[in-house]
Write an enzyme that holds these catalytic residues in place. Sequence first.
Site, mmCIF file in Angstrom:
data_model
loop_
_atom_site.group_PDB
_atom_site.id
_atom_site.type_symbol
_atom_site.label_atom_id
_atom_site.label_comp_id
_atom_site.label_asym_id
_atom_site.label_seq_id
_atom_site.Cartn_x
_atom_site.Cartn_y
_atom_site.Cartn_z
ATOM 1 N N LYS A 259 2.592 32.005 29.956
ATOM 2 C CA LYS A 259 2.448 32.281 28.552
ATOM 3 C C LYS A 259 3.271 31.347 28.273
ATOM 4 C CE LYS A 259 6.057 35.280 28.094
ATOM 5 N NZ LYS A 259 6.553 36.635 26.987
ATOM 6 N N TYR A 474 26.617 11.044 15.643
ATOM 7 C CA TYR A 474 27.189 11.233 13.716
ATOM 8 C C TYR A 474 28.193 12.407 14.151
ATOM 9 C CZ TYR A 474 22.227 10.068 12.377
ATOM 10 O OH TYR A 474 21.483 9.798 12.287
#
Length: 584
Positions: A259, A474
């Site tokens: 999955k 940042y």
Amino acid sequence: MRNILALMGVIGITGGIASGKSTLRDLLAARLSAEAVDADLIARDLLENDHGVRARVAAEISPLAYPGGGRADRAEIRRVIYGDPAAKSRLEGILHPLVRATWTAAAVRARSENRDLIVDIPLLFETDASKHFDFVITVACSPEVQRARLSDRGLDPDIAARIIAAQMPVEEKIGRSSQVVWNDGGLEALDAQAGEFVSGLRAGSSSVEGEEIRSAAPSFSVPPATRTWVEVDPDALVHNLAYVRRAIGPVPEILAVIKANAYGHGTRLAAAALAQGTSLFGVATLSEAREVLDARTGRDIVLLSPCLPAERKVAVDLGLIVTVSGADEAESFAALGNARVNFKVDTGMGRVGALWQDAARTLERVAGRVAVHSISTHLPSSDANESFTRAQLERFARLAGDLRKLAPEAKLHSLNSAGALRFSQFAGDIVRVGLLLYGCSPLPELQSECRPALTWKARVTLVRELPAGSGVSYGRTFVTARPTRIAVLAVGYADGFPRQVSGRGACVLIGGQRCPVLGRVTMDQIVVDVTDAGDVMPGEAAVIIGSQGGETIAASELAGCADTIPWDIFTGIRGRVERVSSEP
């Protein structure tokens, strides 16, 4: 194609072939690939035609070439470097950094273009070019023949010994094994032998002079314009599947959980690689089931999560084994056709399944309406809480007697990856494995038995120098404490590199060296410290998860920096990260 670094021994192989003017270097280039890169030519090209490099060289050469003043031009550079051995010797100390840079550039160019590289042995030791290639071979005459030829030329034995020592043993000098092609029978014979050797490498195995040749690593073809990508090795998936089989024994069937795009590895790739040794595949959604069906493996597919009401008819029509927790759910499937179900029992997970206390009564109603393929439970802490898990498994085992009476054909399964390793005596009829197949052991003490199937890489886009006191990224959460060389990588949190690792000690590998991530992770880029990583160049590949040189960054390490789990890291690798499978 598996890329080859060919090391050319200087003695006895640089002369012309008797049948023509070609050198063995020319013939080897043809043997290797249609456009094999010759590092010597690239170095010369850079030294002669790259204005920046040429200016630096000229500035160093001019005082030696023109003691009274003046500046060396291109012809003078060529004369000093290639035509005057004495001048070349005097300049070695000055030129070594430039030689390292140009030869490393040749290696990066060759690997990024998926081409082979030809290198003279002594110069290789001035670089780490070998790290870019899957195979390293040495083409030369034996040391004994080299000594004889040097002696015939009247060279002092001590000098001859130093020349030979500068070339061998290659394995020790470059820190990795190399396959060696020796020949004492002349250039034509050496050419034929090198051709046989290269053909053997291309085929995967060969034998040259009694020495077996094996591929050292899977080979991946990645275009140089690819910014970030995942390399998946199907052989590693097969290796891990074999480890699971040894752990659980020969009887239980294996349900391979693929999955979430096979935990980020690629559904179709994983299905194809694992089909031979598995009986079933496990997925979470209908779209995943369709992708497995498209792979045409012929294996049954278990839908491990509950179906939405609107999905049930499609699931039955596709022939999926659906998971149910109650009688009403089973009845709805029964009304839609010949449904097969996996009846789930909740023995402690608290998510899906009939409560274990009610399991027999519920299954009695379910079994009368649909075909019960299997009866299962799930372990919430098999990797962490051994006593709880053992009690849970014993509870399920006690239930099994009553449940089998109600559904005699049903197969029992309870073990996940950690359970398969720790509680194999409870294997039952089927074992469900996910993470372990991808080479990440949920039990760290057994990681050495696994082979990670995924390597995540990103290219360097920019290298620059920052002075001390410079803020990075940042918020300026990191400020350089020293002059720092940084590299910008083409990967960010939009690709799945977790923002949570910002300022928490995460690293990448460049040139086999750990390079710390500096400042905050941004959407498309990260910044790393390459001050101590040698000659790092734009276009070079950095390893985010995987191994390079003698270093490894496991998915579990990156997960630890992000305060999460490897499952999250693997499945979080986003769609714009290309998946590349190794070539046969």
